[in-house]
Write a protein that holds these residues in place. Structure first.
Motif, PDB file in Angstrom:
ATOM      1  N   ASP A   1     -12.561  -4.356  -9.837  1.00  0.00           N
ATOM      2  CA  ASP A   1     -12.392  -3.887  -8.329  1.00  0.00           C
ATOM      3  C   ASP A   1     -12.658  -5.180  -6.957  1.00  0.00           C
ATOM      4  O   ASP A   1     -12.353  -5.577  -6.268  1.00  0.00           O
TER       5      ASP A   1
ATOM      6  N   LYS B   1      -6.687   4.075   2.123  1.00  0.00           N
ATOM      7  CA  LYS B   1      -6.759   5.609   3.024  1.00  0.00           C
ATOM      8  C   LYS B   1      -7.384   5.871   4.260  1.00  0.00           C
ATOM      9  O   LYS B   1      -7.451   6.500   4.900  1.00  0.00           O
TER      10      LYS B   1
ATOM     11  N   GLN C   1      -7.837  -2.484  -0.954  1.00  0.00           N
ATOM     12  CA  GLN C   1      -6.917  -1.692  -0.850  1.00  0.00           C
ATOM     13  C   GLN C   1      -7.324  -0.814   0.467  1.00  0.00           C
ATOM     14  O   GLN C   1      -8.780  -0.853   0.567  1.00  0.00           O
TER      15      GLN C   1
ATOM     16  N   LYS D   1      -3.552  -0.888 -10.589  1.00  0.00           N
ATOM     17  CA  LYS D   1      -4.815  -1.482 -10.896  1.00  0.00           C
ATOM     18  C   LYS D   1      -5.618  -1.416 -12.472  1.00  0.00           C
ATOM     19  O   LYS D   1      -5.856  -2.548 -12.597  1.00  0.00           O
ATOM     20  N   LEU D   2      -5.055  -0.006 -12.745  1.00  0.00           N
ATOM     21  CA  LEU D   2      -5.831   0.515 -14.480  1.00  0.00           C
ATOM     22  C   LEU D   2      -4.915  -0.528 -15.160  1.00  0.00           C
ATOM     23  O   LEU D   2      -4.771  -0.947 -16.180  1.00  0.00           O
TER      24      LEU D   2
ATOM     25  N   GLN E   1       0.872  -0.976  -0.322  1.00  0.00           N
ATOM     26  CA  GLN E   1      -0.056   0.241  -0.426  1.00  0.00           C
ATOM     27  C   GLN E   1       1.225   1.735  -0.114  1.00  0.00           C
ATOM     28  O   GLN E   1       1.211   1.625   1.006  1.00  0.00           O
TER      29      GLN E   1
ATOM     30  N   ALA F   1      -2.221   5.747  -2.556  1.00  0.00           N
ATOM     31  CA  ALA F   1      -3.147   6.091  -3.768  1.00  0.00           C
ATOM     32  C   ALA F   1      -2.871   6.376  -5.093  1.00  0.00           C
ATOM     33  O   ALA F   1      -3.615   5.039  -5.985  1.00  0.00           O
ATOM     34  N   VAL F   2      -2.430   6.991  -5.315  1.00  0.00           N
ATOM     35  CA  VAL F   2      -2.088   7.500  -6.741  1.00  0.00           C
ATOM     36  C   VAL F   2      -0.969   6.106  -7.695  1.00  0.00           C
ATOM     37  O   VAL F   2      -1.916   5.313  -8.641  1.00  0.00           O
TER      38      VAL F   2
ATOM     39  N   ARG G   1      -4.090   3.064  -7.659  1.00  0.00           N
ATOM     40  CA  ARG G   1      -5.089   3.301  -8.730  1.00  0.00           C
ATOM     41  C   ARG G   1      -4.094   3.062 -10.699  1.00  0.00           C
ATOM     42  O   ARG G   1      -4.927   2.406 -11.067  1.00  0.00           O
ATOM     43  N   GLN G   2      -2.721   3.431 -10.587  1.00  0.00           N
ATOM     44  CA  GLN G   2      -1.869   3.548 -11.269  1.00  0.00           C
ATOM     45  C   GLN G   2      -1.463   2.207 -12.323  1.00  0.00           C
ATOM     46  O   GLN G   2      -1.949   1.676 -12.941  1.00  0.00           O
TER      47      GLN G   2
ATOM     48  N   TRP H   1      -9.511  -6.881  -5.810  1.00  0.00           N
ATOM     49  CA  TRP H   1      -8.347  -5.840  -5.144  1.00  0.00           C
ATOM     50  C   TRP H   1      -8.622  -5.354  -4.541  1.00  0.00           C
ATOM     51  O   TRP H   1      -9.400  -4.880  -3.834  1.00  0.00           O
TER      52      TRP H   1
END
Length: 166
Positions: free
Chosen positions: A111, A119, A116, A104-105, A94, A97-98, A101-102, A114
């Motif tokens: 979702d 946060k 996460q 995962k994409l 972890q 977040a950036v 996210r990148q 995954w």
């Protein structure tokens, strides 16, 4: 590097006996000494009165992670003779977040597969994966007999991953 090969073979035998399906790692490059790493991935900025401040070059670490994690991701699947769809749950370090996210994409991970918690927890450094495993168990996401990909990466400019059966 030659000295690491026997160690890796021993680790693979241990992991195999423990039910780990696939293990892989990549290193950005073999650094001749610690100062090479500082020069390349850290910058020293002068402050007032001739003092210097060491700080991490976050963009280089970010680019490293987005470049190298997919390589190890695909190696793990290939070594385990699995497809991405065969994996039931993906638990990655972890980092931020950036980055998450990148990744995962880029890896096209759905979702529902995954995990996460960045946060709520932030980057707890080397504890992120164990904490994520515990939280996924507590939430019911982590179930018996799942194939789970674990992936660690970061400022050490290394990437390591494994596929385990829960």
């Amino acid at each position: 590097m030659c000295a690491e090969i026997p160690i890796l073979r021993v680790l693979e035998m241990i992991f195999s006996a423990a039910g780990v399906m696939s293990v892989s790692y990549e290193v950005e490059k073999i650094l001749t000494n610690y100062f090479d790493m500082i020069t390349i991935y850290f910058q020293v900025k002068p402050l007032h009165e001739g003092k210097e401040k060491l700080f991490m070059d976050g963009q280089k670490v970010f680019k490293f992670s987005l470049r190298e994690v997919p390589i190890v991701f695909n190696e793990l699947l290939e070594k385990a003779d699995l497809e991405k769809d065969d994996i039931d749950l993906f638990i990655f370090h972890q980092a931020s977040a950036v980055i998450l996210r990148q990744l995962k994409l880029k890896l096209n991970i759905p979702d529902e597969k995954w995990f996460q918690n960045i946060k709520n927890m932030g980057n707890t450094v080397s504890a992120t994966i164990p904490i994520a495993i515990k939280q996924s168990i507590d939430s019911g996401l982590y179930k018996p007999n799942m194939k789970i990909m674990l992936m660690g990466f970061g400022v050490g400019l290394s990437v390591a991953g494994c596929i385990i059966r829960s």
